[in-house]
Scaffold this active site. Structure first.
Site, PDB file in Angstrom:
ATOM      1  N   ASP A 135     -37.101  23.632  -5.163  1.00  0.00           N
ATOM      2  CA  ASP A 135     -36.142  22.526  -5.037  1.00  0.00           C
ATOM      3  C   ASP A 135     -35.431  22.507  -3.691  1.00  0.00           C
ATOM      4  O   ASP A 135     -34.358  21.922  -3.574  1.00  0.00           O
ATOM      5  CB  ASP A 135     -35.124  22.573  -6.185  1.00  0.00           C
ATOM      6  N   GLU A 136     -36.022  23.139  -2.674  1.00  0.00           N
ATOM      7  CA  GLU A 136     -35.329  23.120  -1.383  1.00  0.00           C
ATOM      8  C   GLU A 136     -36.273  23.158  -0.200  1.00  0.00           C
ATOM      9  O   GLU A 136     -37.405  23.627  -0.313  1.00  0.00           O
ATOM     10  CB  GLU A 136     -34.334  24.271  -1.294  1.00  0.00           C
ATOM     11  N   ASP A 139     -31.152  20.861  -0.783  1.00  0.00           N
ATOM     12  CA  ASP A 139     -31.319  21.580  -2.053  1.00  0.00           C
ATOM     13  C   ASP A 139     -30.952  20.630  -3.190  1.00  0.00           C
ATOM     14  O   ASP A 139     -29.870  20.036  -3.195  1.00  0.00           O
ATOM     15  CB  ASP A 139     -30.405  22.821  -2.068  1.00  0.00           C
TER      16      ASP A 139
HETATM   17  N1  DCP Z   1     -34.006  29.102 -11.469  1.00  0.00           N
HETATM   18  C1  DCP Z   1     -34.353  29.941 -12.520  1.00  0.00           C
HETATM   19  N2  DCP Z   1     -33.750  31.162 -12.663  1.00  0.00           N
HETATM   20  C2  DCP Z   1     -32.798  31.572 -11.777  1.00  0.00           C
HETATM   21  C3  DCP Z   1     -32.428  30.743 -10.700  1.00  0.00           C
HETATM   22  C4  DCP Z   1     -33.047  29.493 -10.578  1.00  0.00           C
HETATM   23  O1  DCP Z   1     -35.220  29.569 -13.344  1.00  0.00           O
HETATM   24  N3  DCP Z   1     -32.197  32.761 -11.939  1.00  0.00           N
HETATM   25  C5  DCP Z   1     -34.659  27.784 -11.364  1.00  0.00           C
HETATM   26  C6  DCP Z   1     -33.855  26.730 -12.102  1.00  0.00           C
HETATM   27  C7  DCP Z   1     -33.162  25.953 -11.020  1.00  0.00           C
HETATM   28  C8  DCP Z   1     -34.115  26.067  -9.848  1.00  0.00           C
HETATM   29  O2  DCP Z   1     -34.752  27.345 -10.008  1.00  0.00           O
HETATM   30  O3  DCP Z   1     -32.912  24.600 -11.392  1.00  0.00           O
HETATM   31  C9  DCP Z   1     -33.443  25.975  -8.496  1.00  0.00           C
HETATM   32  O4  DCP Z   1     -32.510  27.029  -8.344  1.00  0.00           O
HETATM   33  P1  DCP Z   1     -31.119  26.861  -7.607  1.00  0.00           P
HETATM   34  O5  DCP Z   1     -30.651  28.217  -7.278  1.00  0.00           O
HETATM   35  O6  DCP Z   1     -31.249  25.879  -6.493  1.00  0.00           O
HETATM   36  O7  DCP Z   1     -30.119  26.324  -8.744  1.00  0.00           O
HETATM   37  P2  DCP Z   1     -29.918  24.878  -9.361  1.00  0.00           P
HETATM   38  O8  DCP Z   1     -30.722  23.835  -8.641  1.00  0.00           O
HETATM   39  O9  DCP Z   1     -30.158  24.943 -10.831  1.00  0.00           O
HETATM   40  O10 DCP Z   1     -28.374  24.630  -9.159  1.00  0.00           O
HETATM   41  P3  DCP Z   1     -27.549  24.208  -7.836  1.00  0.00           P
HETATM   42  O11 DCP Z   1     -26.967  22.862  -8.138  1.00  0.00           O
HETATM   43  O12 DCP Z   1     -26.496  25.242  -7.702  1.00  0.00           O
HETATM   44  O13 DCP Z   1     -28.520  24.187  -6.700  1.00  0.00           O
HETATM   45 CA    CA Z   2     -30.737  23.650  -6.393  1.00  0.00          CA
HETATM   46 CA    CA Z   3     -32.583  26.104  -4.539  1.00  0.00          CA
END
Ligand code: DCP
Ligand code: CA
Ligand code: CA
Length: 362
Positions: A109-110, A9
């Site tokens: 992203d995963e 991720d």
């Molecule tokens: N995303 C979004 N709205 C949300 C959750 C996520 O637009 N409520 C988008 C933005 C994130 C991407 O999806 O960058 C991936 O979600 P993740 O849950 O993997 O969160 P992040 O990558 O931002 O953070 P982490 O470092 O916790 O993985």
């Molecule tokens: Ca992420």
């Molecule tokens: Ca993710």
């Protein structure tokens, strides 16, 4: 031989891409915003870098609240640019696909991956490979990610989240039950707030408690399918395979018309079986889409497209059919006779896990 499954991720993905594109921002809070456009501040936060998270900025909170929390602090509020993140995502997934036995993209992203064959089931080799994947993504894209390695998807997914950001967690087969046991049940992917509440109310708070619960009891609470999944997940005997669903970013169908045409009914009619086929594929993959495009290729081989993006993902056939017709109607106002016609859906959401549990918990 024990399986070796990984989950990768990317860390604070959208915000990290913005850092890569503007390195001067790196040390200040970055908030990626979905502006709704009504007022300058209306909309929600998509994600934020870790600097911004120190101020309580989280995905899903109102932009106005984020601005209040960062009041007086120099922070960047950047509009979300999904196309840009998809480009990074596609490149990374293609790189990964070449380094593992099987890759299953599970979101923008995963991804899950299976590396049993190329490691011969050896966890030392698995850890080394995971380390190399992280190094490679950093070298090529300047992005950090977190990886979990374990005997199955459930363990790998939990492990990848454990040491974020830039983490690597390896849980060997024999360590898995002890690793899972103390964790809260909502760590199991697919267990949403409703299922978690239901289980907690009957005294099942940890994965260990869930593992020991008689399956009949789980069946009474949640139905057979979910009960079996939770029993396997909590006992670390989940055997769901890692399946390559092909590129995750889009699905398309294109046909050549019998003769060049500018007639809406004729074009949409000729494309109908392809649209139906595309929809069947979506259903079988449990994919919902947010964007649909039509394309027309003219005699001179120039390509023209029209797209529409929905607020919420859908896989509804009538919606798809209607949208294809409307988009072609718009396209035909702008271009001459079509030689080939196509449809493409993208911006997917995999509904499988939400699905299987939501069905039983209402
Ligand atoms: N995303 C979004 N709205 C949300 C959750 C996520 O637009 N409520 C988008 C933005 C994130 C991407 O999806 O960058 C991936 O979600 P993740 O849950 O993997 O969160 P992040 O990558 O931002 O953070 P982490 O470092 O916790 O993985
Ligand atoms: Ca992420
Ligand atoms: Ca993710």
């Amino acid at each position: 031989m024990s399986r070796i499954v990984g989950h990768l991720d990317l860390d604070y993905f959208y915000a990290q891409v913005e850092e890569v594109e503007a390195p001067s921002l790196k040390d200040s809070p970055i908030v990626v915003c979905v502006f709704s456009g009504r007022t300058e501040e209306s909309g929600v936060v998509s994600t934020a870098n870790y600097k911004a998270r120190e101020y309580g900025i989280r995905s899903g909170i109102p932009i106005a609240l984020a601005k209040r929390r960062l009041n007086g602090i120099e922070a960047a509020f950047i509009p979300m640019d999904r196309g840009k993140y998809e480009t990074y995502s596609e490149r990374i997934m293609e790189t990964l696909r070449g380094q593992v036995d099987v890759l299953e993209q599970a979101g923008i992203d995963e991804a899950f991956f299976d590396i049993t064959k190329r490691t011969g089931g050896d966890y030392e080799a698995g850890a080394a490979l995971a380390f190399e994947l992280k190094a490679r993504i950093f070298r090529e894209e300047k992005l950090t990610c977190s990886i979990g390695i374990g005997p199955n998807k459930v363990v790998a997914k939990i492990a990848s989240d454990l040491k974020k950001p830039d983490g690597l967690t390896v849980v060997k087969d024999e360590e898995a039950p002890r690793f899972l046991s103390p964790l809260p049940i909502d760590k199991i992917y697919g267990v949403g707030p409703k299922t978690a509440k239901l289980l907690e109310e009957s005294g099942l708070k940890t994965i260990g408690a869930l593992a020991r619960a008689p399956t009949e009891r789980l069946e009474d609470l949640l139905g057979k399918r979910v009960a079996v999944y939770l029993h396997d997940a909590s006992n670390s005997t989940d055997d769901e395979p890692v399946v390559d669903r092909g590129g995750f970013s889009q699905l398309s169908r294109i046909i050549t018309l019998k003769q060049d045409s500018h007639d809406l009914d004729q074009i949409v009619g000729a494309l109908a079986p392809a649209v139906k086929d595309l929809h069947e594929r979506l259903v079988s993959e449990t994919l919902f889409f947010r964007s649909v495009s039509v394309l027309g290729i003219l005699k001179d081989l120039s390509t023209h497209t029209k797209s529409k993006t929905f607020e919420t993902p859908t896989n509804d056939f009538p919606v798809l059919e209607k949208e294809v017709r409307e988009l072609f109607s718009g396209l035909l106002r702008e271009v001459g006779d079509l030689r080939r016609a196509g449809v493409r859906v993208s911006d997917f959401k995999d509904m499988r896990n939400q699905h299987s549990l939501a069905e039983f918990t209402g």
